[in-house]
Design an enzyme around this catalytic site. Structure first.
Site, PDB file in Angstrom:
ATOM      1  N   ASN A 159       0.866  -1.177   0.000  1.00  0.00           N
ATOM      2  CA  ASN A 159       0.000   0.000   0.000  1.00  0.00           C
ATOM      3  C   ASN A 159       0.902   1.225   0.000  1.00  0.00           C
ATOM      4  OD1 ASN A 159      -2.881  -1.088   0.412  1.00  0.00           O
ATOM      5  ND2 ASN A 159      -1.616  -2.234   1.872  1.00  0.00           N
ATOM      6  N   GLU A 160       1.158   1.709  -1.208  1.00  0.00           N
ATOM      7  CA  GLU A 160       2.093   2.814  -1.406  1.00  0.00           C
ATOM      8  C   GLU A 160       1.399   4.150  -1.130  1.00  0.00           C
ATOM      9  OE1 GLU A 160       5.113   2.231  -1.713  1.00  0.00           O
ATOM     10  OE2 GLU A 160       5.599   0.677  -3.173  1.00  0.00           O
TER      11      GLU A 160
END
Ligand code: F6R
Length: 261
Positions: A159-160
């Site tokens: 989850n950037e």
């Protein structure tokens, strides 16, 4: 997405250990106690697992406990956080290969109980596949303990920055810094896949216990940012502060930039 100001903001419990090995042994022992007590009550234990350098000592200790202290994995189910996309499971770069090397090949887990996102799934039906992965976690009663590392972008799983608070398992693009950090393992950055399948923030936050580990000076700056920033998708790990079941386990170096209370 709910407005971030409407979300709870807890001060997560932070446990600081003299070094990564001591911390990892403690985490592995906690996992082992849960597996044993669930076993005694006839229940499965559902683990959420991470790859990368951070959890390696935890897996090493779990293997030791299996070999020397009869810890059984027969009634353990595991869900890995993420996998590169595309990725063949027999590639040395796959997270399947990583998990086999560090844990699964050395314990008595039933291969049918091991779930790792499928990096070979056809792109056209990837959304359905991700929904099924999410659903499977729920069907098996949810994750008991979720292990996390943290990337220098502030990612958890993959989850950037930009990831939404209510995100679920999905196909994502990897951040440039994440690909730079992965380059050594692939020989060069151009070889690092540009995408991955990852559990979402919401998937992670549903776990009954969440342990974020960070070791070494290289993680000190992002740990400080995570702890001192407001909740923001720019640093996805800040979303962990909305959940009181989260614990940060750090070594002294990773904790070294935190303000002393
Ligand atoms: C791996 C994962 C990533 C890593 C993070 C830290 O499954 O989800 O979020 O935990 O990139 O990587 P290391 O531990 O190699 O520093």
């Amino acid at each position: 997405m709910p407005h971030v100001s409407s979300l709870g903001n807890y001060n997560p419990v932070v446990s600081v250990y003299p070094d990564a090995k001591v911390a990892s042994i403690d985490i592995a022992q906690r996992i082992a106690s849960l597996i044993r007590s669930n076993h005694q009550s006839g229940k499965q234990t559902v683990l959420g697992l991470a790859t990368g350098s951070t959890p390696i000592y935890v897996y090493e200790e779990l293997v030791r406990l299996h070999r020397e202290e009869h810890l059984r994995f027969k009634d353990v189910v595991s869900f890995n956080l993420d996998e590169y996309f595309p990725m063949q499971p027999d590639s040395p770069h796959s997270y399947v290969a990583f998990m086999q090397k560090h844990l699964f090949d050395h314990v008595d887990i039933n291969p049918d109980n091991v779930y790792i996102p499928d990096g070979t799934h056809p792109r056209e039906s990837i959304e359905d596949y991700c929904r099924t992965y999410e659903q499977k976690i729920g069907d098996l009663g949810g994750i008991d303990i979720q292990l996390l590392g943290i990337g220098r972008t502030g990612h958890i799983g993959f989850n950037e920055p930009g990831a939404e608070f209510d995100s679920q398992t999905r196909l994502v693009e990897l951040n440039d810094l994440t690909r730079t950090d992965a380059a050594a393992g692939f020989g060069e950055k151009e070889q690092v896949p540009t995408e991955a399948i990852t559990m979402g923030i919401d998937t992670i936050l549903k776990a009954r216990k969440i342990i974020l580990m960070a070791w070494g000076k290289g993680k000190a700056a992002i740990i400080k940012k995570m702890m001192e920033s407001d909740l923001t998708p720019d640093i996805p790990a800040t979303f962990l502060k909305t959940c009181e079941r989260v614990e940060l386990v750090l070594d002294t170096e990773a904790a070294s930039d935190l303000r002393k209370e």
